[in-house]
Design an enzyme around this catalytic site. Structure first.
Site, mmCIF file in Angstrom:
data_model
loop_
_atom_site.group_PDB
_atom_site.id
_atom_site.type_symbol
_atom_site.label_atom_id
_atom_site.label_comp_id
_atom_site.label_asym_id
_atom_site.label_seq_id
_atom_site.Cartn_x
_atom_site.Cartn_y
_atom_site.Cartn_z
ATOM 1 N N GLU A 13 -18.852 71.263 -16.242
ATOM 2 C CA GLU A 13 -17.709 70.578 -16.615
ATOM 3 C C GLU A 13 -16.737 69.969 -15.518
ATOM 4 O OE1 GLU A 13 -16.187 72.757 -19.822
ATOM 5 O OE2 GLU A 13 -13.999 71.771 -19.753
ATOM 6 N N LYS B 232 -12.354 80.759 -24.108
ATOM 7 C CA LYS B 232 -13.424 79.862 -23.532
ATOM 8 C C LYS B 232 -12.606 79.452 -21.872
ATOM 9 C CE LYS B 232 -15.730 75.991 -22.804
ATOM 10 N NZ LYS B 232 -15.532 74.777 -22.435
ATOM 11 N N ASP C 296 -25.009 88.684 -14.248
ATOM 12 C CA ASP C 296 -25.590 87.807 -15.464
ATOM 13 C C ASP C 296 -24.373 87.151 -16.937
ATOM 14 O OD1 ASP C 296 -26.591 88.075 -18.344
ATOM 15 O OD2 ASP C 296 -27.459 90.185 -17.602
ATOM 16 N N HIS D 194 -9.416 64.905 -18.004
ATOM 17 C CA HIS D 194 -10.887 65.333 -18.256
ATOM 18 C C HIS D 194 -11.061 63.663 -18.188
ATOM 19 C CE1 HIS D 194 -12.450 68.802 -19.464
ATOM 20 N NE2 HIS D 194 -11.448 68.796 -20.060
HETATM 21 C C1 MEV Z 1 -12.247 73.164 -22.400
HETATM 22 O O1 MEV Z 1 -13.230 73.404 -21.868
HETATM 23 C C2 MEV Z 1 -11.469 74.397 -22.225
HETATM 24 C C3 MEV Z 1 -10.267 74.557 -23.316
HETATM 25 O O2 MEV Z 1 -10.246 73.867 -25.230
HETATM 26 C C4 MEV Z 1 -9.304 75.308 -23.101
HETATM 27 C C5 MEV Z 1 -8.266 75.895 -24.140
HETATM 28 O O3 MEV Z 1 -7.936 75.348 -25.402
HETATM 29 O O4 MEV Z 1 -7.516 76.768 -23.736
HETATM 30 C C6 MEV Z 1 -8.818 73.656 -22.747
#
Ligand code: MEV
Length: 432
Positions: free
Chosen positions: A80, A270, A286, A384
């Site tokens: 990413e 995430k 792992d 991004h």
């Molecule tokens: C994207 O890979 C991760 C985010 O969505 C995390 C978040 O929203 O805090 C930008």
């Protein structure tokens, strides 16, 4: 001496970056080779069944990290865009106040034995506890490489599961010190050894014998304190868009959303795992186990919530904290057989599994801050955009210098699409 500050690294060519890394890291150019070469096919074919090849991902190095007063270069394996840059930028902000402070607990894993068909589960549990010392000694009597390194059985716990789809049953937890290993094999072996003894004592039938990935005795914690001045948000045109206070309060409000709402918490966490997983992968650990432990821990209260917290201290500084289970090892498993994993551990100059966990949890916190800072200000898409544009340019067929040129033009136009990339590429290739 290792430095994680390498100004201008981003703008260098790949070869120049490798040379700079050899200067800045504890690794010689020769020792860096496994990090820059593909996994040998004969190694791959012994790692999994039915291997037909290997699958590569980019390996980036996050800069500026200082963890417990030590400069660390962070290897990150990830597909990413923006993740390596985000972590490096936040580590730079944290550096202004000494970087990350991190701690890790003893490497205690939990092995579970599910005991079925027990007449009186509570009484059987008491009988197991009454013979704890003898049972721990029995487990430790087996030959194990971990024992020679100071690991071994530490404790037994019992739990009676009152309600389940098959009714009541007993669970025995074996607490096992795995030292510098991730420890899955050692724990599973120890559980299998213990099982017949548990059957004798309880009169039941031991069904499952397996470690738990909710490794909540093996926690790692990182904190950082960011002076509010460091948080000022200056846009690319040089204009101050958000004051430090605005960014700080925006990050705290973003955290509050994740603290209160599981839908947001999943995405927030995430973002944390965007920092954690790449280092876990680079070191041959792992990552499914780490993911499972992280999310189970996030739901420990019965409601899934944020793994991190963000607040301000009396001086108005932004304070971040991340605490989560982190069962990673530096010996055994893929860490041992994968040459790049070994080189990644060396690059970070870590001497224990705990030290590795402390670095990883710090990267998770930095990554979380990067996402929240972007979300609380200009949004995630702008950052991004330029890296995404490069990927689209490559997918459209650009190579070499043209990747950057096509990507820059799309980013400037604000249109990052395959059809536009192809048009720009055709124009550039035909020299128009
Ligand atoms: C994207 O890979 C991760 C985010 O969505 C995390 C978040 O929203 O805090 C930008």
């Amino acid at each position: 001496m290792t430095t994680s500050r390498i100004p201008g690294f981003y703008d260098l060519t790949l070869e120049e970056r490798r040379a700079k890394l050899a200067d800045a890291s504890p690794l010689s150019p020769g020792e860096l080779i496994p990090l820059t070469s593909p996994l040998a096919l004969d190694v791959a074919s012994h790692m999994v069944e039915n291997a037909i090849g290997t699958f590569s991902l980019p390996l980036g190095v996050a800069l500026n990290f200082m963890v417990n007063g030590r400069d660390v270069l962070i290897p990150m394996v990830i597909e990413e865009p923006s993740v390596v840059a985000g972590a490096s930028f936040m580590a730079k902000l944290a550096r202004a106040s000494g970087g990350f402070t991190a701690t890790s607990a003893e490497p205690l894993m939990i092995g579970q034995l599910q005991v079925l068909n027990v007449e009186d589960a509570n009484k059987a549990a008491e009988r197991v506890l009454a013979r704890k010392t003898e049972l721990l000694t029995y487990v430790d009597a087996a030959e194990s490489s971990l024992k020679s390194r100071g690991g071994g059985a530490r404790d037994l716990e019992v739990r009676v599961i009152e309600e389940s789809p098959i009714g009541k049953f007993l669970v025995v937890h074996l607490i096992y010190d795995v030292r510098d290993a991730m420890g899955a094999n050692a724990v599973n072996t120890a559980c299998e050894r213990l099982a017949p003894r548990i059957e004798e004592i309880t009169g039941g039938k031991v069904h499952l014998r397996i470690l738990s990935n909710l490794t909540d005795k093996r926690m790692a914690k990182a904190t950082c304190v960011i002076p509010v001045k460091e948080l000022e948000f200056v846009a690319q045109d040089g204009i101050l868009r958000y004051s430090g206070e605005e960014v700080r309060d925006g990050i705290i409000a973003a955290y509050a959303f994740a603290a209160a709402d599981p839908y947001r918490a999943a995405t927030h966490n995430k973002g944390i795992m965007n920092g954690i997983d790449p280092v876990v992968i680079a070191t041959g650990n792992d990552w499914r186990a780490i993911e499972a432990g992280a999310h189970a821990y996030a739901a420990r209260s019965g409601r899934y919530t944020s793994l991190s917290t963000w607040s301000k201290d009396e001086s108005g500084n932004l304070v971040g904290e991340l605490e989560m289970p982190l069962a990673v090892g530096i010996v055994g498993g893929a860490t041992k057989v994968h040459p790049a994993a070994q080189a990644a551990v060396k690059l970070m100059n870590v001497k224990s599994a705990g030290e590795l966990a402390e670095i990883i949890v710090s990267v998770g916190l930095a990554q979380n801050m990067a996402a929240l800072r972007a979300l609380a200000t200009e949004g995630i898409q702008r950052g991004h955009m330029s890296l995404h544009a490069r990927q689209v340019a490559i997918a459209a067929g650009a190579s070499g210098e043209l990747i950057e040129k096509v990507a820059s033009q799309m980013a400037a136009e604000g249109v990052v699409r395959m059809d536009r990339a192809k048009e720009i590429l055709m124009t550039m290739e035909s020299g128009k």
